[in-house]
Design a protein around this motif. Structure first.
Motif, PDB file in Angstrom:
ATOM      1  N   UNK A   1      68.742  14.460  14.969  1.00 25.56           N
ATOM      2  CA  UNK A   1      69.846  14.357  16.063  1.00 25.56           C
ATOM      3  C   UNK A   1      70.245  15.860  15.995  1.00 25.56           C
ATOM      4  N   UNK A   2      69.831  17.154  15.628  1.00 26.98           N
ATOM      5  CA  UNK A   2      70.767  18.541  16.139  1.00 26.98           C
ATOM      6  C   UNK A   2      70.209  18.532  17.969  1.00 26.98           C
ATOM      7  N   UNK A   3      69.045  17.754  18.453  1.00 28.17           N
ATOM      8  CA  UNK A   3      68.992  18.187  19.810  1.00 28.17           C
ATOM      9  C   UNK A   3      69.835  17.273  20.523  1.00 28.17           C
ATOM     10  N   UNK A   4      70.548  16.434  19.861  1.00 34.55           N
ATOM     11  CA  UNK A   4      71.811  16.391  21.530  1.00 34.55           C
ATOM     12  C   UNK A   4      73.099  16.557  21.297  1.00 34.55           C
ATOM     13  N   UNK A   5      73.099  17.756  19.786  1.00 30.06           N
ATOM     14  CA  UNK A   5      74.440  18.734  19.470  1.00 30.06           C
ATOM     15  C   UNK A   5      74.431  19.828  20.487  1.00 30.06           C
ATOM     16  N   UNK A   6      76.083  20.454  21.273  1.00 29.30           N
ATOM     17  CA  UNK A   6      75.884  21.077  21.578  1.00 29.30           C
ATOM     18  C   UNK A   6      76.463  22.364  21.300  1.00 29.30           C
ATOM     19  N   UNK A   7      77.022  23.635  21.328  1.00 28.03           N
ATOM     20  CA  UNK A   7      77.635  24.398  20.709  1.00 28.03           C
ATOM     21  C   UNK A   7      78.412  24.881  22.536  1.00 28.03           C
ATOM     22  N   UNK A   8      80.066  25.567  21.731  1.00 30.74           N
ATOM     23  CA  UNK A   8      80.442  26.036  22.786  1.00 30.74           C
ATOM     24  C   UNK A   8      80.900  26.441  23.550  1.00 30.74           C
ATOM     25  N   UNK A   9      79.395  27.578  23.190  1.00 33.11           N
ATOM     26  CA  UNK A   9      79.182  28.731  24.857  1.00 33.11           C
ATOM     27  C   UNK A   9      78.319  27.736  25.834  1.00 33.11           C
ATOM     28  N   UNK A  10      77.535  27.129  25.341  1.00 36.29           N
ATOM     29  CA  UNK A  10      76.741  26.060  26.802  1.00 36.29           C
ATOM     30  C   UNK A  10      77.789  25.203  27.219  1.00 36.29           C
ATOM     31  N   UNK A  11      79.240  24.437  26.474  1.00 32.16           N
ATOM     32  CA  UNK A  11      80.135  24.206  27.446  1.00 32.16           C
ATOM     33  C   UNK A  11      81.183  24.738  28.423  1.00 32.16           C
TER      34      UNK A  11
ATOM     35  N   UNK B   1      72.546  33.961  21.451  1.00 32.56           N
ATOM     36  CA  UNK B   1      71.493  33.422  21.647  1.00 32.56           C
ATOM     37  C   UNK B   1      71.246  32.144  22.426  1.00 32.56           C
ATOM     38  N   UNK B   2      72.556  31.951  22.674  1.00 34.10           N
ATOM     39  CA  UNK B   2      72.301  30.549  23.250  1.00 34.10           C
ATOM     40  C   UNK B   2      72.221  30.750  24.746  1.00 34.10           C
TER      41      UNK B   2
END
Length: 456
Positions: free
Chosen positions: A293-303, A327-328
């Motif tokens: 399920x973590x593969x669907x999540x995003x971090x603030x930097x990539x959006x 590391x993003x």
């Protein structure tokens, strides 16, 4: 209440065994705005915010969480990646919250209305997160919640909200108020008087155009709307309905419903899931498929929220974000889908089936959280998140995050459209997956499209 509406997220996970399977077959539909779909037609309404002015009624589809008390700011600061330094009365900001792992819970708009009084406005995901932490204790603050009109049990909204967007938006507001609009910085507010009513005006813009968000007590809304419509007659004002409004984020580059990262094994997240009703969950759709399920999540930097991350205060997820900052590897882009491939998918309606997954226009998202696989030469390179048609650019596009080495404008990729196997969501008919070619373009798309895309 039924089991589905009364059980918690944690109980639902225990019953189904997998968050991905639970959400992929969830019977809830994609988010819809409980306002009139069209006032004229969505193509003309999209055109208005690029050429004259569009008026969009935001009174019904967003939830307000009013937070008051001496510890209101401390509560918000403990949960937000944003700094609160200099965030005085009369200002607004995009409020962004992350999990202990530094992955997005969600975002909303935060208004500082009065001393020790804030209004957090947006999708319920991040508002629920704030409410949970307040109820855990330790804060001298209270909340008052005004759910959106789709779920409110009785009565009208607390506030009306009218958004004006387009080249003539300023002229419409000044004509309605009978006075020049005071100078105010982006995401600052000022006070106006329209038809004898005090109106708060937020200066902002969506879809690449200048604009205002006007709001005030609900009983004043009808008179204010009538005054705006009268003032707009000389300035090409067009009322825009839910269909057109739902696509404005595709031009401005805002991802409206990133997958909320609430499913980790962290004790805090387990406690949150035991508090959160399962009925609050949104469905998961699209071609991307992973049991993790973590593969669907995003971090603030990539959006694209990196500039909002401020490490001048302690907040949940801060240490994780410090690591992710270096590391993003993915970045946000616009994908322009190949005209012929989209037309072929739509045209499959007229050939023996099953054909492609139906492409709804103007917004083709068919789940709360839409996640399609992005490929390059058959290998995964990113996620396509929200898709639809822009009449002003005559293009079908999506917002996506892709690996940095494939983010150069002009790079050719493919989007996998449709599910395999088909989920049981009611909006998913039997269909076959299709590969749609796409070209990487910048975010926001509008300026690039008008300077470069059309000329090609």
């Amino acid at each position: 209440m039924t089991r589905e509406t009364s059980e918690t997220v944690e109980a639902a996970l225990a019953r189904t065994g997998s968050p991905v399977h639970l959400l992929r077959d969830l019977q809830s539909r994609a988010t819809t705005f409980p306002v009139q779909p069209e006032f004229t037609n969505w193509r003309s309404e999209q055109h208005a915010w690029a050429t004259t002015c569009a008026l969009l009624d935001q009174s019904h589809h967003m939830t307000d969480l009013f937070i008051s008390g001496p510890d209101a700011e401390r509560l918000l600061s403990d949960l937000a990646v944003n700094s609160f330094t200099g965030f005085g009365v009369g200002k607004a900001k995009q409020f962004i919250a992350v999990s202990p792992e530094g992955l997005l819970i969600g975002d909303a708009i935060l208004f500082h209305l009065e001393e020790d009084l804030y209004d957090l406005v947006g999708h319920p995901f991040v508002l629920d997160w704030v409410q949970f932490h307040l109820e855990r204790g330790g804060y001298d603050a209270t909340t008052r919640r005004d759910d959106n009109s789709a779920v409110r049990t009785s009565g009208p909204p607390a506030l009306y909200r009218y958004e004006l967007q387009g080249p003539t938006a300023l002229a419409v507001v000044e004509a309605a108020s009978g006075a020049p609009v005071p100078e105010v910085k982006f995401f600052g507010t000022t006070q106006l008087t329209i038809d004898g009513h005090r109106v708060t005006a937020l200066r902002h813009g969506m879809a690449g155009q200048p604009g205002f968000e006007l709001f005030g007590p609900w009983p004043d809304g009808e008179a204010v709307l009538a005054a705006l419509l009268r003032a707009g007659e000389a300035h090409g004002l067009v009322r825009a309905g839910a269909k057109a409004y739902s696509t404005s984020n595709l031009e401005s580059g805002w991802v409206p419903a990133p997958f909320p990262a609430i499913f980790s094994d962290h004790p805090l997240m387990a406690e949150y899931r035991a508090w959160l009703p399962a009925a609050k969950l949104g469905s998961l759709g699209g071609s991307f498929s992973s049991d993790d399920v973590a593969a669907y999540s995003l971090d603030p930097f990539e959006v694209g929220y990196g500039r909002s991350v401020k490490l001048d205060h302690d907040f949940i997820g801060r240490e994780a974000l410090e690591r992710r900052a270096a590391s993003t590897t993915r970045t946000k882009v616009t994908l322009v889908w190949d005209d012929g491939d989209v037309a072929d998918a739509i045209g499959s309606l007229f050939r023996p089936g099953p054909g492609a997954k139906h492409v709804e226009l103007p917004k083709a998202r068919y789940a709360t959280h839409h996640v399609d696989a992005v490929l390059r030469d058959g290998a995964p390179v990113g996620l396509s998140l929200d898709c639809g048609y822009l009449a002003n650019e005559r293009a079908f596009v999506s917002l996506a995050v892709v690996d940095a080495e494939h983010a150069e404008p002009g790079t050719r990729v493919e989007v996998l459209w449709g599910e395999s196997p088909n989920s049981t969501k009611p909006q998913v008919e039997p269909h076959e997956q299709r590969t749609v070619r796409a070209t990487v373009a910048p975010v926001p798309f509008v300026q690039f499209a008008r300077e470069s895309y059309r000329s090609r």
